[in-house]
Write an enzyme that holds these catalytic residues in place. Structure first.
Site: not given
Length: 603
Positions: A2, A27, A76, A102-103, A476, A480, A483, A499, A598
């Site tokens: 947050c 955030r 968030w 926040n937390g 990566e 991307k 996401e 495989h 983020k």
């Protein structure tokens, strides 16, 4: 997760809060709110809204809220869905205290039960609301004194801002595990989760450490530890300004940050070279094992770093997800080094895993982008990327800067351990200096890559393949795409395709193949032939001048030639661009993808 901002001074706080919340929206952005002590000092006005900051701004458009002491928050969700009731700030039962947090409060259920027995009624599903009621319940007549009592009852990680009608000329800030900074102005002061929130107003800051409490007024800032001892802390000054965090004419922050990479790679080369820590490399002379721990994109950087460190420094390297490493039976001795990679320097899994390793005797190294972040303060040694703020949630410029830092780290360690010659060291440096201009050449293909994106934007799945040092780049690239476009994508080592994943290949599946002209070219070429034999659509990222690749590719994005082990810094850029264009063509919010934040400051 947050974003927190607080203001105390002579100005009306509301515009400052809204401006800061916009800067912190990366955030968390499922709801937002503000709490303002009105001019009388006798009432806290709280306004909250589900959605993004613009939704809160629209709600406040015709409301005249004025006050000089206030808090703001962007959320968030961790406890309770995104609703007005669960949005912050939260206010105590009698409306005398408002808090932002926040937390995660790990013992909130226990505290909640205690408060319910005392007659407190809860309006939200959050863990945060217990803090507001605790402050009211434990209030001694002194807000700072009460903060010490409250902090000692809370288990978990938290950054908390507190205002009260009991003492309307004060803000209390408490920090344990989640980031919180104090900004110093003239006749005004600030608290915030991150510097960009208040950089418009000040460039002088203090970063609170875990277990510290700040008393903030418009004229002064006092900092204490949990035992009540007053601490002396010197502010640090930042040199970059808020314009660095603006879009600068680009449509999205992500697009801007992709195009900033020639500069940020160059800055990281310069910054790393000018700030070598000789003590760190002395320790590496006798190191027998190096662990790299990270999450998400930083984990992929660590996988590439493993190749470089083992090649140039000849140190065995294990790369692990921080969330898994923390709960493993670790093998650590006094010759073990553990490196944590985190863009923000606040990633909870990485931080706590490093702290555990440090307690067990390992030397710890942080690779971060944010100066003054928790990771930079908690590790024995710190390496920086020099990217400035990265606002887009999906990491781009910080990833390539992490790669550069890991390469330079490997070279310095190799030089100190005498596993690389001075001549080879200088040669690699010379090649690295040319990388920014080669990234510029890739960026000039933006229109071509956008056309490819248009062609493949409606695919329901993608497969990304690479070998050796470019296998993490396939991972990566897939990350991307998923996401920001929400398209299912998987990255695989190309040799592993037969495989299992080969069963997925048909004429509808785009397969993105990372195939620079390196020592693994022939092997990778054979893997692509296997894809073509099953009618897969092949999009190749290949080296300029490679005509052979045309035989097995439906589409090709060419990159400039470089030495084999520098290719990952180049091959990832077109994959970032492809993902960006697919997502924007699909109408997705690339800067703030759903369900992501983020800075992940919870486990």
């Amino acid at each position: 997760m947050c974003g927190i901002i607080g203001y105390i001074g002579k100005r009306n706080a509301v515009p400052i809060l809204l401006y800061g919340l916009q800067r912190l929206e990366y955030r968390g952005y499922d709801s937002a709110g503000i709490a303002v002590i009105d001019k009388s000092g006798e009432k806290i006005v709280v306004e909250k809204q589900v959605g993004k900051i613009k939704d809160l701004q629209e709600k406040l458009w015709n409301k005249k809220i004025e006050g000089h002491t206030a808090l703001g928050h962007s959320r968030w969700a961790t406890h309770g869905s995104p609703t007005v009731e669960n949005a912050h700030p939260h206010t105590s039962q009698r409306g005398t205290i408002s808090i932002v947090h926040n937390g995660i409060i790990e013992n909130y259920l226990e505290l909640k039960e205690e408060l319910i027995k005392k007659g407190y009624k809860f309006r939200s599903e959050t863990d945060t609301e217990v803090i507001a009621h605790l402050f009211e319940n434990l209030y001694t007549g002194n807000l700072l004194e009460t903060a010490f009592k409250v902090a000692k009852k809370l288990d978990g990680s938290y950054a908390v801002g507190v205002i009260s009608t009991y003492e309307p000329d004060k803000i209390i800030a408490i920090k344990k595990g989640s980031p919180l900074i104090i900004g110093f102005g003239k006749d005004e002061n600030f608290i915030a989760s991150d510097i960009p929130a208040v950089l418009e107003y000040t460039k002088d800051f203090i970063a609170l450490e875990d277990g510290e409490i700040a008393l903030v007024t418009k004229d002064k800032v006092e900092i204490y530890n949990l035992e009540g001892k007053k601490l002396e802390k010197k502010p640090f000054h930042v040199t970059w300004d808020v314009s660095v965090a603006e879009k600068a004419g680009y449509k999205h922050f992500m697009q801007k940050e992709i195009h900033e990479q020639p500069r940020t790679i160059g800055d990281t080369i310069t910054g790393f070279t000018s700030s070598k820590n000789n003590e760190l490399y002395e320790i590496l002379k006798n190191t027998n094992r190096l662990y790299i721990i990270a999450c998400g994109t930083s984990y992929h950087a660590g996988l590439v770093g493993k190749f470089w460190i083992e090649k140039f420094a000849r140190i065995p390297v294990e790369v692990d997800y921080a969330s898994e490493y923390r709960y493993r039976d670790r093998i650590i001795d006094d010759r073990t080094v553990v490196m944590g990679i985190s863009q923000s320097g606040e990633t909870a899994d990485t931080r706590f895993a490093l702290l555990d390793a440090k307690k067990e005797g390992a030397k710890t190294v942080g690779l971060v982008n944010v100066v003054g972040s928790s990771l930079s303060r908690e590790t024995d040694y710190v390496l920086y990327t020099y990217c400035g703020p990265e606002i887009g949630v999906a990491a781009t410029k910080t990833f390539t800067a992490q790669l550069v830092s890991l390469l330079l780290f490997a070279l310095e360690a190799g030089l100190k351990r005498r596993t690389i010659s001075n001549r080879d060291y200088e040669h690699i440096h010379e090649e690295l200096i040319h990388i920014p201009s080669k990234v510029e050449q890739i960026l000039k293909q933006d229109n071509q890559i956008k056309e490819l994106a248009h062609k493949y934007m409606n695919a329901s799945d993608f497969l990304f393949l690479g070998r050796n040092i470019n296998y993490p780049i396939a991972l990566e690239g897939a990350l991307k795409l998923k996401e920001i476009s929400y398209i299912h994508a998987e990255g695989y080592p190309a040799g592993e395709m037969k495989h299992g994943p080969i069963a997925l290949i048909d004429e509808k599946l785009p397969v993105v193949c990372v195939i620079p002209k390196d020592g693994y070219y022939e092997k990778m070429f054979s893997n692509i032939q296997e894809v073509k034999a099953r009618k897969g659509k092949v999009l190749s990222v290949a080296t300029e001048g490679d005509d052979q690749i045309k035989q097995v590719s439906d589409e090709i994005i060419y990159i400039p030639e470089t030495v084999d082990f520098l290719y990952p810094i180049l091959t990832v850029v077109p994959l970032q661009m492809l993902s960006y264009h697919i997502a924007t063509l699909l109408g997705k919010d690339v800067d703030q993808p759903r369900n992501l934040a983020k800075t992940v400051t919870v486990e």
